[in-house]
Design a protein around this motif. Structure first.
Motif, mmCIF file in Angstrom:
data_model
loop_
_atom_site.group_PDB
_atom_site.id
_atom_site.type_symbol
_atom_site.label_atom_id
_atom_site.label_comp_id
_atom_site.label_asym_id
_atom_site.label_seq_id
_atom_site.Cartn_x
_atom_site.Cartn_y
_atom_site.Cartn_z
ATOM 1 N N PRO A 87 0.837 -1.206 0.000
ATOM 2 C CA PRO A 87 0.000 0.000 0.000
ATOM 3 C C PRO A 87 0.872 1.257 0.000
ATOM 4 O O PRO A 87 2.025 1.224 0.453
ATOM 5 C CB PRO A 87 -0.775 -0.107 1.318
ATOM 6 N N PRO A 88 0.347 2.343 -0.515
ATOM 7 C CA PRO A 88 1.107 3.598 -0.446
ATOM 8 C C PRO A 88 1.261 4.023 1.006
ATOM 9 O O PRO A 88 0.391 3.769 1.843
ATOM 10 C CB PRO A 88 0.223 4.580 -1.224
ATOM 11 N N TYR A 89 2.368 4.632 1.298
ATOM 12 C CA TYR A 89 2.597 5.053 2.678
ATOM 13 C C TYR A 89 3.365 6.369 2.692
ATOM 14 O O TYR A 89 3.966 6.790 1.706
ATOM 15 C CB TYR A 89 3.387 3.988 3.441
ATOM 16 N N HIS A 90 3.311 6.996 3.837
ATOM 17 C CA HIS A 90 4.041 8.229 4.059
ATOM 18 C C HIS A 90 4.989 8.014 5.229
ATOM 19 O O HIS A 90 4.677 7.286 6.176
ATOM 20 C CB HIS A 90 3.081 9.380 4.364
ATOM 21 N N ASN A 91 6.143 8.618 5.142
ATOM 22 C CA ASN A 91 7.094 8.504 6.236
ATOM 23 C C ASN A 91 6.481 9.029 7.533
ATOM 24 O O ASN A 91 5.900 10.113 7.561
ATOM 25 C CB ASN A 91 8.374 9.292 5.925
ATOM 26 N N ILE A 92 6.595 8.232 8.567
ATOM 27 C CA ILE A 92 6.075 8.611 9.879
ATOM 28 C C ILE A 92 7.255 8.963 10.775
ATOM 29 O O ILE A 92 8.233 8.225 10.850
ATOM 30 C CB ILE A 92 5.264 7.465 10.500
ATOM 31 N N VAL A 93 7.165 10.081 11.434
ATOM 32 C CA VAL A 93 8.219 10.475 12.361
ATOM 33 C C VAL A 93 7.994 9.740 13.675
ATOM 34 O O VAL A 93 6.951 9.928 14.323
ATOM 35 C CB VAL A 93 8.220 12.001 12.594
ATOM 36 N N PRO A 94 8.921 8.881 14.090
ATOM 37 C CA PRO A 94 8.721 8.119 15.328
ATOM 38 C C PRO A 94 8.810 9.015 16.557
ATOM 39 O O PRO A 94 9.574 9.996 16.570
ATOM 40 C CB PRO A 94 9.863 7.095 15.308
ATOM 41 N N VAL A 95 8.031 8.682 17.557
ATOM 42 C CA VAL A 95 8.064 9.466 18.796
ATOM 43 C C VAL A 95 9.387 9.215 19.519
ATOM 44 O O VAL A 95 10.007 8.163 19.366
ATOM 45 C CB VAL A 95 6.887 9.106 19.722
ATOM 46 N N PRO A 96 9.840 10.172 20.317
ATOM 47 C CA PRO A 96 11.069 9.980 21.086
ATOM 48 C C PRO A 96 10.807 9.131 22.331
ATOM 49 O O PRO A 96 9.669 8.716 22.589
ATOM 50 C CB PRO A 96 11.467 11.413 21.462
ATOM 51 N N VAL A 97 11.846 8.895 23.097
ATOM 52 C CA VAL A 97 11.745 8.144 24.351
ATOM 53 C C VAL A 97 12.187 9.053 25.490
ATOM 54 O O VAL A 97 13.252 9.674 25.427
ATOM 55 C CB VAL A 97 12.630 6.879 24.320
ATOM 56 N N ILE A 98 11.349 9.160 26.523
ATOM 57 C CA ILE A 98 11.696 9.910 27.728
ATOM 58 C C ILE A 98 12.146 8.903 28.774
ATOM 59 O O ILE A 98 11.401 7.984 29.111
ATOM 60 C CB ILE A 98 10.500 10.728 28.246
ATOM 61 N N GLU A 99 13.361 9.071 29.287
ATOM 62 C CA GLU A 99 13.936 8.061 30.173
ATOM 63 C C GLU A 99 14.459 8.670 31.468
ATOM 64 O O GLU A 99 14.970 9.789 31.491
ATOM 65 C CB GLU A 99 15.097 7.344 29.473
#
Length: 334
Positions: A87-99
């Motif tokens: 399927p067509p897709y768009h780049n998704i910006v991944p969420v960061p991690v708070i540690e």
């Protein structure tokens, strides 16, 4: 078969997910037959090796199917192999991690924010802002170094695509709590490693467990009483003691029969201050949180809390003969 062998057990936590209306059980049945839906609701099935060497299935129209390793379910279920279209897709910006090491701290805490990047490629940049009792950031800043917090509050963060500054991830949030006191605690009982609530200090950290005990904020003790001694650091006047407990009868977690509070100046010789009985019906199927408060008038450095386990589950319980859990969270001493 790894999932069937390892993620289903005949214990209170025997289902790895929410059974709800029977989905987990249905997955087990279909998986055993050699077929299952990766995405429920889509008319697509994945076939695997049947769990059993031979299976007989009676269908609603009265016909019977025989499934074996050589004659898989897909042959009888009318499944057709198709070439999946990408399927067509768009780049998704991944969420960061708070540690951070812990969700609670005494004087100050150090928090890091890390964007998800592939090795040797820093495409995504983490942004953050702080909202605590003594700091209110107006907007987001680029994260460059660990964040030092000195009061309870929240840290918000998202990632931005450095190649296209208009693309950002969702914003996530983490909550941190400054401990309400400098008390220490010594456990006289052994908690189940699966329900540790962050260790002994988790009973004094100011983070209160909710009715969703699976989040890990409750300490669980099975087949034994709960006993702990809190060290206040010095002799103090004490007016009230309270401890929270949780009941989820269906999961073998029941209120203690009673809770006893005792005091001591030397940590060796204790005097009982008060005994508080339980008032929650063990037959209740709803999840219940109850505190066991005691108004006292004492001077002490050490406070002992002892909760008496319900014991063996009775015949009316679905786990009859098993040993009940005690789930305890926050101990408050004023």
């Amino acid at each position: 078969n790894y999932v069937l062998d390892n993620f289903y057990k005949n214990t209170p936590d025997g289902l790895i997910g929410n059974e709800d209306c029977g989905q987990m059980s249905a997955w087990y049945v279909l998986g055993s037959l050699g077929m299952y839906a990766v995405t429920p609701g889509n008319p697509e099935w994945t076939t695997i090796k049947p769990y059993f060497s031979k299976v007989k299935v009676k269908l609603e129209d009265g016909t019977k199917l025989k499934i074996t390793e050589d004659e898989p379910a897909s042959r009888y279920a009318g499944l057709k192999k198709v070439q999946q279209q990408k399927p067509p897709y768009h780049n998704i910006v991944p969420v960061p991690v708070i540690e951070s090491d812990k969700k609670s701290f005494r004087e100050s805490g150090s928090v890091t924010v890390r964007a998800f990047n592939v090795p040797r490629q820093l495409r995504y940049l983490p942004m953050y802002k702080v909202e605590t009792g003594d700091r209110k950031d107006i907007g987001f800043s680029l994260y460059k170094a660990p964040i030092n917090i000195t009061s309870s509050g929240k840290i918000y963060a998202f990632s931005v695509d450095s190649e296209d500054g208009m693309k950002t991830s969702d914003t996530i949030v983490a909550t941190y709590v400054k401990k309400p006191n400098d008390y220490t605690i010594s456990l006289q009982s052994t908690y189940n490693p699966q329900y540790h609530a962050g260790g002994p200090e988790g009973l004094l950290d100011g983070i209160y467990g909710t009715d969703n005990w699976r989040k890990g904020d409750w300490q669980g003790y099975q087949g034994q009483d709960f006993e702990a001694v809190v060290d206040l650091g010095k002799i103090k006047a004490i007016k009230n003691i309270s401890t929270d407990f949780l009941q989820d009868s269906r999961s073998w977690i029941l209120m203690p029969a009673k809770v006893e509070y005792s005091s001591s100046e030397d940590g060796i010789h204790f005097t009982q201050l008060k005994s508080v009985g339980n008032t929650i019906d063990p037959h209740l199927s709803e999840t219940v949180i109850k505190d066991f408060p005691a108004d006292v008038n004492a001077k002490a450095r050490y406070i002992k809390v002892k909760a008496y386990n319900f014991g063996t589950l009775p015949p009316w319980h679905q786990g009859a003969g098993g040993q009940a859990f005690i789930f305890v969270d926050e101990i408050r001493i004023e």
